[in-house]
Design a protein around this motif. Structure first.
Motif, mmCIF file in Angstrom:
data_model
loop_
_atom_site.group_PDB
_atom_site.id
_atom_site.type_symbol
_atom_site.label_atom_id
_atom_site.label_comp_id
_atom_site.label_asym_id
_atom_site.label_seq_id
_atom_site.Cartn_x
_atom_site.Cartn_y
_atom_site.Cartn_z
ATOM 1 N N LEU A 95 0.687 -1.289 -0.078
ATOM 2 C CA LEU A 95 0.073 -0.048 -0.035
ATOM 3 C C LEU A 95 0.688 1.113 -0.020
ATOM 4 O O LEU A 95 0.660 2.255 -0.612
ATOM 5 C CB LEU A 95 -1.041 0.013 1.121
ATOM 6 N N ASP A 96 2.012 1.222 0.801
ATOM 7 C CA ASP A 96 2.940 2.408 0.820
ATOM 8 C C ASP A 96 3.284 2.596 -0.569
ATOM 9 O O ASP A 96 3.518 3.659 -0.971
ATOM 10 C CB ASP A 96 3.948 2.254 1.821
ATOM 11 N N GLY A 97 3.861 1.695 -1.169
ATOM 12 C CA GLY A 97 4.414 1.534 -2.467
ATOM 13 C C GLY A 97 3.192 2.046 -3.737
ATOM 14 O O GLY A 97 3.714 3.060 -4.559
ATOM 15 N N LEU A 98 2.069 1.490 -3.319
ATOM 16 C CA LEU A 98 1.120 2.149 -4.420
ATOM 17 C C LEU A 98 0.833 3.756 -4.196
ATOM 18 O O LEU A 98 0.815 4.380 -5.002
ATOM 19 C CB LEU A 98 -0.380 1.453 -4.215
ATOM 20 N N ARG A 99 0.725 4.114 -2.960
ATOM 21 C CA ARG A 99 0.285 5.566 -2.686
ATOM 22 C C ARG A 99 1.799 6.336 -3.388
ATOM 23 O O ARG A 99 1.584 7.519 -3.744
ATOM 24 C CB ARG A 99 0.285 5.904 -1.383
ATOM 25 N N ALA A 100 2.794 6.035 -2.836
ATOM 26 C CA ALA A 100 3.990 6.805 -3.329
ATOM 27 C C ALA A 100 4.041 6.724 -4.894
ATOM 28 O O ALA A 100 4.536 7.897 -5.402
ATOM 29 C CB ALA A 100 5.458 6.123 -2.761
ATOM 30 N N GLY A 323 -5.164 -0.121 -12.168
ATOM 31 C CA GLY A 323 -4.193 -1.052 -11.817
ATOM 32 C C GLY A 323 -3.799 -1.041 -10.256
ATOM 33 O O GLY A 323 -3.681 -1.991 -9.271
ATOM 34 N N ILE A 324 -3.766 0.003 -9.781
ATOM 35 C CA ILE A 324 -3.528 0.616 -8.363
ATOM 36 C C ILE A 324 -4.764 0.270 -7.516
ATOM 37 O O ILE A 324 -4.709 -0.562 -6.442
ATOM 38 C CB ILE A 324 -3.149 1.899 -7.778
ATOM 39 N N GLN A 325 -5.808 0.276 -7.806
ATOM 40 C CA GLN A 325 -7.147 -0.027 -7.220
ATOM 41 C C GLN A 325 -7.272 -1.269 -7.088
ATOM 42 O O GLN A 325 -7.815 -1.846 -6.073
ATOM 43 C CB GLN A 325 -8.406 0.740 -7.824
ATOM 44 N N ASP A 326 -7.099 -1.896 -8.100
ATOM 45 C CA ASP A 326 -7.179 -3.566 -8.181
ATOM 46 C C ASP A 326 -6.266 -4.139 -7.195
ATOM 47 O O ASP A 326 -6.806 -4.950 -6.284
ATOM 48 C CB ASP A 326 -6.714 -4.141 -9.494
ATOM 49 N N HIS A 327 -5.063 -3.652 -6.837
ATOM 50 C CA HIS A 327 -4.247 -4.280 -5.906
ATOM 51 C C HIS A 327 -4.609 -3.504 -4.662
ATOM 52 O O HIS A 327 -4.140 -4.436 -3.555
ATOM 53 C CB HIS A 327 -2.681 -3.966 -6.220
#
Length: 351
Positions: A95-100, A323-327
């Motif tokens: 999650l941190d990686g997705l947000r960053a 793609g971010i939302q799916d993960h």
């Protein structure tokens, strides 16, 4: 703009191989380089670094097919260089990686995600059928086939829900199961192993309900049936079967039928032709004669859609936000199963 669209690939593993192999058979698309830390004889030019590849091959876009943890920094580097990216799934591991990643490149409009599942022929046909209103408005989707972000993509695509909050509940159970096949091939002898199943529900506040059901190695273990259900306001699709209300006092059952050539005295060669619902054609194989399986057809379609987007002649194939939302939802499934309580996907910047 016409002519040839070129791309390069970072990575030279099992996943990356699909892209350069399929591109060789596609008109108007060329793989002009692969970035690999060790020298490889791949039939396409191999470069030891991204910089050398970009300087020499000058690709129109780059596919990243590297381990999860390496993807975000690579995507950021490509965006900083102004190069469009097709990033393998998921775009970041946590999650941190997705947000960053979103904070850094979300506004660039240069990043797409290589989510191929909705482009697989059977799934593409189902999406077309649901969007045509055959079962009314979709309200629920159950997927027992593939894992995490891929399954979430199918659920969201078939429901037609956008990116937004969700509430997730999940349980895990473990039971013995024979495991005869893996990516490496047949197991000799076959062993019965403990296999974990994760079952989750995903509730979308704006309407729509998803059921996720995945068992270890379900991709390769052919002892496990794939199951897919879409419930609508006037009917239900289950795998290859549709039941629907066609009028007052009229409930109709219609199969979804794939025409596969090459059986019996059909000498045209083994291939997928089209998928129909009654007399309606839901899907036609754009690559007849290649004898590709569904995964290959989906990845080739994704590559061509990405080329169209890069040229400005087509829409975004699968935006980074999706793609971010799916993960993000897939991570919530694991979190809910770990904790035994509901996990909430709150509003995020990419929504």
């Amino acid at each position: 703009m016409g002519g040839m669209t070129s791309f390069a690939i970072v990575g030279s593993g099992w996943r990356a191989e699909f892209f350069w192999r399929l591109a060789a058979a596609l008109d108007g698309l060329a793989c002009v380089g692969v970035v690999s830390r060790r020298p490889r004889d791949l039939g396409v030019p191999v470069y030891p670094s991204l910089g050398e590849c970009l300087a020499a091959a000058k690709p129109d876009f780059v596919v990243t097919a590297v381990p999860w943890g390496l993807t975000p920094s690579l995507v950021v580097e490509l965006v900083e260089r102004g190069v469009p990216v097709l990033a393998e799934t998921p775009p970041a591991p946590d999650l941190d990686g997705l947000r960053a990643l979103w904070r850094t490149v979300g506004d660039s409009r240069l990043v797409q995600v290589a989510e191929q599942y909705p482009r697989m022929p059977a799934h593409a046909a189902r999406v077309a059928l649901v969007r045509a209103g055959a079962i009314g408005d979709p309200t629920r989707v159950d997927v027992s086939s593939t894992h995490q972000y891929h399954a979430v993509s199918l659920i969201r695509t078939l429901l037609g829900v956008g990116r937004g909050p969700a509430e997730v509940r999940a349980v895990r159970t473990t039971a013995p199961l024979a495991d005869p096949l893996s990516r490496a091939g047949w197991a000799d002898p076959v062993e019965v192993k403990q296999a974990t199943t994760t079952i989750a529900t995903i509730e979308f506040p704006d309407g729509g309900f998803g059921v996720y059901d995945f068992t270890d190695n379900q991709w390769h273990n052919q002892l496990l049936m794939r199951r897919l259900l879409v419930r609508g306001t006037t009917g239900e699709l289950r795998d290859q079967d549709v039941v629907r209300l066609a009028g007052d006092r009229t409930i109709v059952r219609t199969p979804i039928v794939r025409r596969q050539t090459g059986y019996d005295l059909d000498l045209d060669g083994f291939d997928t032709d089209h998928i129909t619902f009654g007399s309606d054609v839901l899907y036609r194989n754009p690559y007849q004669g290649q004898r590709w399986n569904d995964e290959e057809i989906a990845i080739a379609t994704l590559l061509e859609d990405t080329a169209g987007w890069v040229r400005g002649s087509g829409p975004e194939p699968y935006p980074l936000a999706d793609g971010i939302q799916d993960h993000r939802i897939a991570l919530a499934i694991e979190e809910a199963a770990d904790r035994g309580t509901a996990a909430r996907v709150a509003a995020e910047p990419w929504h």
